[in-house]
Enzyme design. Structure first.
Site, PDB file in Angstrom:
ATOM      1  N   GLU A 143       0.842  -1.193   0.000  1.00  0.00           N
ATOM      2  CA  GLU A 143       0.000   0.000   0.000  1.00  0.00           C
ATOM      3  C   GLU A 143       0.882   1.249   0.000  1.00  0.00           C
ATOM      4  O   GLU A 143       2.067   1.178   0.364  1.00  0.00           O
ATOM      5  CB  GLU A 143      -0.898   0.009   1.244  1.00  0.00           C
ATOM      6  CG  GLU A 143      -1.915  -1.120   1.278  1.00  0.00           C
ATOM      7  CD  GLU A 143      -2.861  -1.082   0.088  1.00  0.00           C
ATOM      8  OE1 GLU A 143      -3.549  -0.072  -0.096  1.00  0.00           O
ATOM      9  OE2 GLU A 143      -2.910  -2.068  -0.668  1.00  0.00           O
ATOM     10  N   LYS A 168     -10.175  -6.330   4.296  1.00  0.00           N
ATOM     11  CA  LYS A 168     -10.653  -7.341   3.329  1.00  0.00           C
ATOM     12  C   LYS A 168     -11.528  -8.389   4.023  1.00  0.00           C
ATOM     13  O   LYS A 168     -12.557  -8.807   3.491  1.00  0.00           O
ATOM     14  CB  LYS A 168      -9.461  -8.005   2.645  1.00  0.00           C
ATOM     15  CG  LYS A 168      -8.698  -7.053   1.726  1.00  0.00           C
ATOM     16  CD  LYS A 168      -7.341  -7.621   1.364  1.00  0.00           C
ATOM     17  CE  LYS A 168      -6.614  -6.764   0.351  1.00  0.00           C
ATOM     18  NZ  LYS A 168      -5.203  -7.142   0.203  1.00  0.00           N
TER      19      LYS A 168
HETATM   20  P1  NAP Z   1      -0.639   4.122  -5.940  1.00  0.00           P
HETATM   21  O1  NAP Z   1       0.375   3.451  -6.779  1.00  0.00           O
HETATM   22  O2  NAP Z   1      -0.177   4.942  -4.791  1.00  0.00           O
HETATM   23  O3  NAP Z   1      -1.539   5.024  -6.916  1.00  0.00           O
HETATM   24  C1  NAP Z   1      -2.502   5.922  -6.450  1.00  0.00           C
HETATM   25  C2  NAP Z   1      -2.900   6.841  -7.606  1.00  0.00           C
HETATM   26  O4  NAP Z   1      -3.958   7.675  -7.186  1.00  0.00           O
HETATM   27  C3  NAP Z   1      -1.766   7.745  -8.064  1.00  0.00           C
HETATM   28  O5  NAP Z   1      -1.810   7.909  -9.461  1.00  0.00           O
HETATM   29  C4  NAP Z   1      -2.066   9.072  -7.364  1.00  0.00           C
HETATM   30  O6  NAP Z   1      -1.649  10.217  -8.114  1.00  0.00           O
HETATM   31  C5  NAP Z   1      -3.579   9.042  -7.328  1.00  0.00           C
HETATM   32  N1  NAP Z   1      -4.093   9.764  -6.169  1.00  0.00           N
HETATM   33  C6  NAP Z   1      -4.042   9.382  -4.867  1.00  0.00           C
HETATM   34  N2  NAP Z   1      -4.638  10.318  -4.092  1.00  0.00           N
HETATM   35  C7  NAP Z   1      -5.073  11.285  -4.929  1.00  0.00           C
HETATM   36  C8  NAP Z   1      -5.760  12.518  -4.728  1.00  0.00           C
HETATM   37  N3  NAP Z   1      -6.116  12.927  -3.508  1.00  0.00           N
HETATM   38  N4  NAP Z   1      -6.053  13.275  -5.813  1.00  0.00           N
HETATM   39  C9  NAP Z   1      -5.685  12.882  -7.045  1.00  0.00           C
HETATM   40  N5  NAP Z   1      -5.028  11.712  -7.298  1.00  0.00           N
HETATM   41  C10 NAP Z   1      -4.729  10.941  -6.246  1.00  0.00           C
HETATM   42  O7  NAP Z   1      -1.664   3.074  -5.340  1.00  0.00           O
HETATM   43  P2  NAP Z   1      -2.077   1.652  -5.951  1.00  0.00           P
HETATM   44  O8  NAP Z   1      -1.166   0.601  -5.419  1.00  0.00           O
HETATM   45  O9  NAP Z   1      -2.265   1.764  -7.406  1.00  0.00           O
HETATM   46  O10 NAP Z   1      -3.467   1.414  -5.198  1.00  0.00           O
HETATM   47  C11 NAP Z   1      -4.627   2.109  -5.573  1.00  0.00           C
HETATM   48  C12 NAP Z   1      -5.831   1.506  -4.889  1.00  0.00           C
HETATM   49  O11 NAP Z   1      -5.948   0.125  -5.246  1.00  0.00           O
HETATM   50  C13 NAP Z   1      -5.787   1.516  -3.348  1.00  0.00           C
HETATM   51  O12 NAP Z   1      -7.097   1.621  -2.855  1.00  0.00           O
HETATM   52  C14 NAP Z   1      -5.226   0.139  -3.015  1.00  0.00           C
HETATM   53  O13 NAP Z   1      -5.567  -0.289  -1.729  1.00  0.00           O
HETATM   54  C15 NAP Z   1      -5.941  -0.688  -4.076  1.00  0.00           C
HETATM   55  N6  NAP Z   1      -5.294  -1.959  -4.415  1.00  0.00           N
HETATM   56  C16 NAP Z   1      -3.970  -2.012  -4.670  1.00  0.00           C
HETATM   57  C17 NAP Z   1      -3.402  -3.197  -5.050  1.00  0.00           C
HETATM   58  C18 NAP Z   1      -1.935  -3.317  -5.358  1.00  0.00           C
HETATM   59  O14 NAP Z   1      -1.458  -4.450  -5.511  1.00  0.00           O
HETATM   60  N7  NAP Z   1      -1.199  -2.236  -5.445  1.00  0.00           N
HETATM   61  C19 NAP Z   1      -4.194  -4.351  -5.143  1.00  0.00           C
HETATM   62  C20 NAP Z   1      -5.573  -4.268  -4.853  1.00  0.00           C
HETATM   63  C21 NAP Z   1      -6.111  -3.059  -4.493  1.00  0.00           C
HETATM   64  P3  NAP Z   1      -0.093  10.496  -8.378  1.00  0.00           P
HETATM   65  O15 NAP Z   1       0.376   9.372  -9.258  1.00  0.00           O
HETATM   66  O16 NAP Z   1      -0.082  11.803  -9.094  1.00  0.00           O
HETATM   67  O17 NAP Z   1       0.557  10.510  -7.047  1.00  0.00           O
HETATM   68  N1  HSE Z   2      -1.213  -4.190  -0.438  1.00  0.00           N
HETATM   69  C1  HSE Z   2      -2.146  -5.202  -0.810  1.00  0.00           C
HETATM   70  C2  HSE Z   2      -1.548  -6.543  -0.565  1.00  0.00           C
HETATM   71  C3  HSE Z   2      -2.519  -5.052  -2.256  1.00  0.00           C
HETATM   72  O1  HSE Z   2      -0.329  -6.629  -0.432  1.00  0.00           O
HETATM   73  O2  HSE Z   2      -2.286  -7.534  -0.488  1.00  0.00           O
HETATM   74  C4  HSE Z   2      -3.621  -6.010  -2.695  1.00  0.00           C
HETATM   75  O3  HSE Z   2      -4.834  -5.681  -2.095  1.00  0.00           O
END
Ligand code: NAP
Ligand code: HSE
Length: 334
Positions: A187, A202
């Site tokens: 995260e 979750k």
């Molecule tokens: P991330 O890489 O940090 O990306 C977040 C994106 O949202 C970035 O593009 C960021 O912009 C944008 N953002 C965040 N806050 C914002 C705001 N206040 N205004 C405008 N833009 C904003 O996060 P991620 O890993 O992709 O995760 C995104 C979501 O998916 C989260 O809810 C996470 O829990 C969920 N998720 C993640 C995974 C995983 O494996 N990573 C798996 C399942 C679910 P900038 O790029 O400009 O900073």
């Molecule tokens: N940070 C989360 C994980 C992403 O490691 O499981 C998937 O929800």
């Protein structure tokens, strides 16, 4: 051919995965399902950040993006605010939503579902639990006629990856966490992973679906993996065991929920689950025990789940129908 106008919120690990999937598989989806995705804009925080956008338009005006003429908002942004306000606004206008945001669904899912139901919009959240594993589809639809007695799972890819590499290769906690961050598993604030919040969110979502009752995530007995040392992992190995961050829901009473590191033996169904893989074991009546295993974190698996939801929304729209989410009754349990 039906064209679906999409606003994508976020272009980080997951958002970029969504754009890439649309770019690479868009023709194939159109061929198989007769729907096309027209991404009208991608909301980000920092327009100056270097990133690949496949020609799609970036904006930091999220309210403006959401006010456009869109059919669906795909949310890959994370956090509670301003996300809650943006999604609430979309649903109130009858715009359907697909989200990967487990924190938001665990804390405000009952409310968002109620808003979606009131405005006849779809709210889909398959990507919020266990990334590529279609566990919500299984629990919410295919197992709907069952009484769920217990759910056990490995619901966090980061901590399972860390525990695996620490045990197998002697990596330190910090080294293993850094690799997870580089791979896009962790995260934005990895405290959510290592302190068990993410798995608790979750588990709360799965338990809410299984029981039909919103389960308060604060009731999850929660312990992360900070206290698990290389010595603990080595001792477990010598005993023929592995330490796993086990999430468990038991339906008895008002529901018992816990996320705790435990040493599991070779005969445990989660013993063989390594790396960022997740697994969910559902005990239900009359189906019996159903075990689902698959990729639990990262861009590809999460984009797969988000886009699976978006494709369903698009197919429904093409038919002029909407699948309204099932309510989680939200009266206080205690
Ligand atoms: P991330 O890489 O940090 O990306 C977040 C994106 O949202 C970035 O593009 C960021 O912009 C944008 N953002 C965040 N806050 C914002 C705001 N206040 N205004 C405008 N833009 C904003 O996060 P991620 O890993 O992709 O995760 C995104 C979501 O998916 C989260 O809810 C996470 O829990 C969920 N998720 C993640 C995974 C995983 O494996 N990573 C798996 C399942 C679910 P900038 O790029 O400009 O900073
Ligand atoms: N940070 C989360 C994980 C992403 O490691 O499981 C998937 O929800």
């Amino acid at each position: 051919m039906h064209t679906l106008r999409v606003a994508l919120l976020g272009c980080g690990t997951v958002g970029h995965g969504v754009l890439r999937l649309i770019h690479e598989n868009g023709d194939s989806i159109a061929q198989r399902r007769s729907i096309r995705f027209d991404v009208v804009g991608v909301g980000v925080r920092d327009l100056a950040k270097p990133r690949q956008t496949y020609g799609y338009k970036l904006t930091d005006d999220l309210s403006g993006l959401m006010a456009q003429d869109i059919d669906v908002a795909i949310e890959a942004m994370g956090g509670v605010e301003p996300t809650l306000r943006l999604l609430e606004g979309a649903l109130e206008r009858g715009v359907s939503v697909a989200t990967a945001n487990k924190e938001l669904m665990a804390k405000h899912g009952a409310h968002l579902i109620a808003v979606a139901r009131a405005h006849r919009a779809e709210l889909r959240y398959e990507a919020s639990v266990a990334a590529g594993i279609p566990v919500i589809a299984a629990l919410d639809r295919q197992l709907a006629a069952n009484r769920v007695a217990r759910i056990q799972g490995i619901l966090n890819g980061t901590t399972n990856y860390m525990l695996s590499r620490m045990a197998d290769e002697g990596l330190s906690f910090d080294q293993a966490l850094q690799i997870c961050q580089e791979l896009g598993y962790a995260e934005a604030d990895p405290t959510a992973d290592v302190d068990g919040f993410d798995a608790a969110y979750k588990l709360t979502i799965l338990a809410s679906i299984a029981s039909g009752h919103w389960q308060d995530w604060n009731r999850v007995q929660r312990q992360g993996i900070r206290g698990v040392s290389l010595q603990d992992l080595d001792r477990a190995k010598r005993n023929g065991q592995r330490i796993r961050l086990l999430a468990e829901y038991r339906a008895e009473g008002h529901g018992h929920l816990s996320v705790i590191p435990v040493a599991v033996s070779a005969d445990h169904p989660l013993f063989g689950v390594h790396g960022s893989t997740n697994a969910v074991v559902i005990d239900a009546e009359p189906v019996g025990t159903v075990t689902l295993v698959g990729p639990g974190a990262g861009a590809g698996p999460t984009a797969s789940a988000l886009m699976g939801d978006a494709v369903e929304i698009g197919c429904n729209l093409a038919l002029g129908i909407r699948t309204i989410p099932h309510a989680w009754r939200s009266e206080a349990i205690e």
